[in-house]
Design a protein around this motif. Sequence first.
Motif, PDB file in Angstrom:
ATOM      1  N   LEU A 150      40.418  44.896  41.253  1.00  0.00           N
ATOM      2  CA  LEU A 150      40.106  46.126  41.396  1.00  0.00           C
ATOM      3  C   LEU A 150      40.923  46.947  40.204  1.00  0.00           C
ATOM      4  N   GLU A 151      42.177  46.802  40.316  1.00  0.00           N
ATOM      5  CA  GLU A 151      43.054  47.715  39.667  1.00  0.00           C
ATOM      6  C   GLU A 151      42.739  47.616  38.221  1.00  0.00           C
ATOM      7  N   SER A 152      42.422  46.242  37.746  1.00  0.00           N
ATOM      8  CA  SER A 152      42.230  46.201  36.422  1.00  0.00           C
ATOM      9  C   SER A 152      40.789  46.719  35.908  1.00  0.00           C
ATOM     10  N   VAL A 153      39.819  46.783  36.884  1.00  0.00           N
ATOM     11  CA  VAL A 153      38.664  47.712  36.613  1.00  0.00           C
ATOM     12  C   VAL A 153      38.839  49.130  36.598  1.00  0.00           C
ATOM     13  N   ARG A 154      39.728  49.590  37.362  1.00  0.00           N
ATOM     14  CA  ARG A 154      39.992  51.019  37.553  1.00  0.00           C
ATOM     15  C   ARG A 154      40.739  51.720  36.421  1.00  0.00           C
ATOM     16  N   LEU A 155      41.459  50.886  35.775  1.00  0.00           N
ATOM     17  CA  LEU A 155      42.410  51.241  34.719  1.00  0.00           C
ATOM     18  C   LEU A 155      41.755  50.710  33.345  1.00  0.00           C
ATOM     19  N   ASN A 156      40.493  50.018  33.432  1.00  0.00           N
ATOM     20  CA  ASN A 156      40.130  49.417  32.206  1.00  0.00           C
ATOM     21  C   ASN A 156      40.961  48.364  31.601  1.00  0.00           C
ATOM     22  N   ARG A 157      41.657  47.570  32.463  1.00  0.00           N
ATOM     23  CA  ARG A 157      42.482  46.667  31.710  1.00  0.00           C
ATOM     24  C   ARG A 157      42.105  45.355  32.082  1.00  0.00           C
ATOM     25  N   LEU A 158      40.583  45.118  32.304  1.00  0.00           N
ATOM     26  CA  LEU A 158      40.236  43.882  32.625  1.00  0.00           C
ATOM     27  C   LEU A 158      39.984  42.879  31.111  1.00  0.00           C
ATOM     28  N   ASP A 159      40.384  41.669  31.480  1.00  0.00           N
ATOM     29  CA  ASP A 159      40.375  40.771  30.577  1.00  0.00           C
ATOM     30  C   ASP A 159      39.090  39.950  30.701  1.00  0.00           C
ATOM     31  N   TYR A 160      38.781  38.702  29.864  1.00  0.00           N
ATOM     32  CA  TYR A 160      37.439  38.156  30.027  1.00  0.00           C
ATOM     33  C   TYR A 160      37.707  37.070  31.195  1.00  0.00           C
ATOM     34  N   ASP A 161      38.948  36.531  31.551  1.00  0.00           N
ATOM     35  CA  ASP A 161      39.053  35.841  32.646  1.00  0.00           C
ATOM     36  C   ASP A 161      38.760  36.610  33.965  1.00  0.00           C
ATOM     37  N   ASP A 162      39.128  37.754  33.899  1.00  0.00           N
ATOM     38  CA  ASP A 162      38.987  38.818  35.138  1.00  0.00           C
ATOM     39  C   ASP A 162      37.558  39.028  35.440  1.00  0.00           C
ATOM     40  N   LEU A 163      36.947  39.101  34.187  1.00  0.00           N
ATOM     41  CA  LEU A 163      35.415  39.273  34.313  1.00  0.00           C
ATOM     42  C   LEU A 163      34.596  38.115  34.944  1.00  0.00           C
ATOM     43  N   GLU A 164      35.004  36.853  34.295  1.00  0.00           N
ATOM     44  CA  GLU A 164      34.596  35.639  34.719  1.00  0.00           C
ATOM     45  C   GLU A 164      34.908  35.463  36.338  1.00  0.00           C
ATOM     46  N   ASP A 165      35.829  36.070  36.927  1.00  0.00           N
ATOM     47  CA  ASP A 165      36.296  36.031  38.316  1.00  0.00           C
ATOM     48  C   ASP A 165      35.424  36.827  39.102  1.00  0.00           C
ATOM     49  N   LEU A 166      34.963  38.158  38.542  1.00  0.00           N
ATOM     50  CA  LEU A 166      34.021  38.797  39.391  1.00  0.00           C
ATOM     51  C   LEU A 166      32.582  38.481  39.336  1.00  0.00           C
ATOM     52  N   ASN A 167      32.269  37.866  38.070  1.00  0.00           N
ATOM     53  CA  ASN A 167      30.886  37.525  37.971  1.00  0.00           C
ATOM     54  C   ASN A 167      30.443  36.232  38.611  1.00  0.00           C
ATOM     55  N   SER A 168      31.488  35.713  39.171  1.00  0.00           N
ATOM     56  CA  SER A 168      31.520  34.565  40.076  1.00  0.00           C
ATOM     57  C   SER A 168      30.736  34.663  41.333  1.00  0.00           C
ATOM     58  N   ARG A 169      30.425  36.228  41.515  1.00  0.00           N
ATOM     59  CA  ARG A 169      29.768  36.582  42.521  1.00  0.00           C
ATOM     60  C   ARG A 169      28.224  36.923  42.308  1.00  0.00           C
ATOM     61  N   LEU A 210      28.136  41.346  35.329  1.00  0.00           N
ATOM     62  CA  LEU A 210      28.943  42.567  34.794  1.00  0.00           C
ATOM     63  C   LEU A 210      29.356  42.349  33.338  1.00  0.00           C
ATOM     64  N   ARG A 211      29.162  43.251  32.402  1.00  0.00           N
ATOM     65  CA  ARG A 211      29.851  43.240  31.172  1.00  0.00           C
ATOM     66  C   ARG A 211      30.662  44.340  30.808  1.00  0.00           C
ATOM     67  N   MET A 212      31.565  43.892  29.704  1.00  0.00           N
ATOM     68  CA  MET A 212      32.649  44.734  29.635  1.00  0.00           C
ATOM     69  C   MET A 212      32.306  46.077  29.546  1.00  0.00           C
ATOM     70  N   GLN A 213      31.009  46.489  28.716  1.00  0.00           N
ATOM     71  CA  GLN A 213      30.447  47.902  28.568  1.00  0.00           C
ATOM     72  C   GLN A 213      30.212  48.467  30.069  1.00  0.00           C
ATOM     73  N   ASP A 214      30.140  47.734  31.127  1.00  0.00           N
ATOM     74  CA  ASP A 214      29.997  48.466  32.184  1.00  0.00           C
ATOM     75  C   ASP A 214      31.368  48.932  32.988  1.00  0.00           C
ATOM     76  N   ILE A 215      32.321  48.795  32.175  1.00  0.00           N
ATOM     77  CA  ILE A 215      33.778  49.202  32.551  1.00  0.00           C
ATOM     78  C   ILE A 215      33.988  50.419  31.804  1.00  0.00           C
ATOM     79  N   LEU A 216      33.718  51.769  32.500  1.00  0.00           N
ATOM     80  CA  LEU A 216      33.739  52.844  31.888  1.00  0.00           C
ATOM     81  C   LEU A 216      34.800  53.713  32.290  1.00  0.00           C
ATOM     82  N   ILE A 217      35.678  54.430  31.328  1.00  0.00           N
ATOM     83  CA  ILE A 217      36.596  55.124  32.017  1.00  0.00           C
ATOM     84  C   ILE A 217      36.794  56.464  30.926  1.00  0.00           C
TER      85      ILE A 217
END
Length: 299
Positions: free
Chosen positions: A67-86, A280-287
Amino acid sequence: LQVVFFGDMFQLPPVVANDIEAMRFQLEYDSPYFFSAHLFQDQTFFLEMMELNKVYRQENRNFLRLLESVRLNRLDYDDLEDLNSRHLPQFEPEDFYVTLSARNATVDRINQRELSRIPLEEKTYVATISGQFNPRLYPTDPALKLKLGAQVMFIKNDPDKRFVNGTIGKVIKLDKKNVTVQIEQADGTPTQLEVEPMEWEVVKYKPSEKDPNRIETETLGNFTQLPLRLAWAITIHKSQGKTFDKVIIDLGRGAFEHGQTYVALSRCRSLEGIVLKTPLRMQDILIDERVVQFYETHF
């Protein structure tokens, strides 16, 4: 006056209600954010910043890190994969799941579709409204249509602490003025609550005529209604401040507002309680970079 501000700038941005407001912000301020107020440019103005670090909604450390990675736009592709497991394409919605959508039209369509699927008589509860109460500020429908079995959400905290703003339940009894709603406790135990109408006020603040150092309140309008709304789906914007155990996140064609994805994900207590309608896509993380600049300058 000394003022204390609470809030998270990385959530959804301020709402600019109409073209007149938008024009005024463009002419007078650098942005609609509070930190663009002219006072902040005054050399005598002092703002002490404190960051609250204790999280009460979530407990799992990995989910908090995501969540903190999404909040501050510091998400990497491993994090994105973890979220997309849902992302569960075959998932069939169950009771007490609420869909969070970016668009009002989607929310209205889901709620009306699900209500119409219940083959029972509909009952309407009409609000009592007095004084000056802008319809845009109505907390729920002034003519609230319910059926037995309808999924609803409480939209006010109960003084007796039986429910909070965001509690999800199912209507199991319709009386003339009251309704009975069944909710699930944290351990899954069902509990029945009799719900009565509650009151909201529109209040105006003004200096006291007797003592100019005191501030008094004047009630301009009242809205009395059952503290419920249909809740098979709600907008991400209206979900701010609420906590859910089970959510389906529907971003449609993708996020289009700063902080939108973060707000949707962070409403849920756990990663396991989230179902993603689409990956989710990287472009969905807007800050908003203006928020980043202010944050980095003061922390």
